[in-house]
Design an enzyme around this catalytic site. Structure first.
Site, PDB file in Angstrom:
ATOM      1  N   GLU A 261      20.550 -60.107   8.921  1.00 25.40           N
ATOM      2  CA  GLU A 261      21.120 -60.425   7.620  1.00 25.40           C
ATOM      3  C   GLU A 261      22.363 -59.577   7.381  1.00 25.40           C
ATOM      4  O   GLU A 261      22.356 -58.384   7.677  1.00 25.40           O
ATOM      5  CB  GLU A 261      20.092 -60.166   6.509  1.00 25.40           C
ATOM      6  CG  GLU A 261      18.907 -61.105   6.553  1.00 25.40           C
ATOM      7  CD  GLU A 261      17.988 -60.954   5.343  1.00 25.40           C
ATOM      8  OE1 GLU A 261      18.345 -60.213   4.401  1.00 25.40           O
ATOM      9  OE2 GLU A 261      16.917 -61.569   5.337  1.00 25.40           O
ATOM     10  N   HIS A 282      18.319 -64.859   1.222  1.00 31.94           N
ATOM     11  CA  HIS A 282      17.556 -63.732   0.659  1.00 31.94           C
ATOM     12  C   HIS A 282      17.701 -63.684  -0.858  1.00 31.94           C
ATOM     13  O   HIS A 282      18.053 -62.669  -1.447  1.00 31.94           O
ATOM     14  CB  HIS A 282      18.011 -62.410   1.280  1.00 31.94           C
ATOM     15  CG  HIS A 282      16.940 -61.359   1.249  1.00 31.94           C
ATOM     16  ND1 HIS A 282      16.754 -60.443   2.263  1.00 31.94           N
ATOM     17  CD2 HIS A 282      15.988 -61.064   0.313  1.00 31.94           C
ATOM     18  CE1 HIS A 282      15.751 -59.632   1.959  1.00 31.94           C
ATOM     19  NE2 HIS A 282      15.268 -60.005   0.785  1.00 31.94           N
TER      20      HIS A 282
END
Length: 310
Positions: A261, A282
């Site tokens: 990420e 997210h």
């Protein structure tokens, strides 16, 4: 010199609350300026971060005046908690403040994946009118399986039950006589995977949980089942999941978290062309309302500590 450094986005009212009593530097893009962040952190008494700022290694070692870390969320895998503890640096997650938003995300994506029709916008625009192909299923009567049965999973259980879903869960750390199990079936992981129509993950990322959902585990699930991961990236073997979806061994999946990420184009290429898949950045725990709650809880914890009241 600043007392408080905030490296990712935070509700402005909470920032203002901090700034009333302490010199505060707020830059939601500071996480992407590592040299500036390290320089500012060197004299800071508190760091406030979300999930991208890595409070470990050189950053943590260089923060010689650090007294506490405020986490705008609940996961702590981006913070070296042991190193903080050894130095007497307190860590304050915003426990409970975003439970509701994650629970609603799980229910919403489960409904999208089971119903299937919500993923058909492009086909309808193109004039295909694929009614028969998009006759999906209802949530009611389907079994919700929760891997991990902490606070967020229990919020999911309450909402799933209200929608007519039987609920089962796996949590080896929750005593069998705990009150939370009332009305919820206590299962082994293998039993849950074979029985559930929706499998929602609610586990931290640890050595034991990394890739706990791999190819062998996915084989246990029903071909008609869906998988939702709004917990931590790395719990799911993404390559194995893609293979299962492409082979029709799984009806669908929703991923809000990823091994890498932010997800870049190269990492994201593995998901290309998979139609029964929902990907989000997210964001399950972040709504307008939860951002206010998380920010306020974090600000209050940091203020209490810096004032010497903790």
């Amino acid at each position: 010199m600043h007392d408080i450094i905030i490296s990712e986005f935070m509700d402005q009212a909470a920032v203002d609350l901090l700034a009333r009593d302490f010199k505060t530097h707020y830059d939601p893009d500071l996480v992407d300026k590592p040299e500036e962040l390290a320089k500012l952190a060197a004299s800071a008494r508190s760091l406030i971060v979300r999930n991208r700022t890595q409070v470990r290694g050189a950053l943590l070692e260089g923060a010689g005046s650090l007294e506490c870390v405020g986490r705008l969320g609940v996961g702590l895998d981006n913070i070296d908690v042991d190193a903080c503890k050894a130095r007497g640096v307190a860590v304050f997650p915003a426990t409970g403040a975003n439970d509701l938003s994650v629970a609603e995300y799980v229910i919403a994506t489960a409904m999208m994946l089971l119903r299937r029709a919500y993923l058909s916008t492009d086909r309808v625009i193109a004039g295909e009118w694929p009614r028969n192909a998009l006759i999906g299923g209802e949530l009611s009567g389907r079994v919700m399986g929760l891997v991990g049965f902490g606070a967020i999973a229990r919020e999911v259980a309450r909402r799933a039950g209200a929608l007519g879903m039987p609920v089962i869960a796996f949590d080896p750390f929750l005593p069998a006589d705990h009150a939370a199990w009332k009305g919820v079936g206590n299962r082994s992981l293998d039993a849950l995977l074979t029985e559930a129509d929706v499998v929602s993950l609610h586990t931290p990322l640890t050595t034991e949980t990394r890739h706990m959902i791999d190819g062998k585990v996915l084989e246990l699930m029903k071909d008609s089942a869906v998988l939702i991961n709004a917990a931590r990236g790395g719990v799911v073997d993404e390559d194995a999941l893609c293979a299962a979806l492409k082979a029709g061994k799984l009806a669908g999946a929703a991923l809000d978290v990823f091994e890498k990420e932010p997800l870049d184009a190269e990492s994201g290429r593995r998901f290309a062309g998979i139609g029964n898949l929902v990907l989000t950045p997210h964001i399950a725990g972040v709504t307008e309302e939860s951002n206010v709650r998380v920010s306020r809880v974090t600000a209050e914890a940091v203020l209490k500590h810096l004032r010497g009241n903790s």
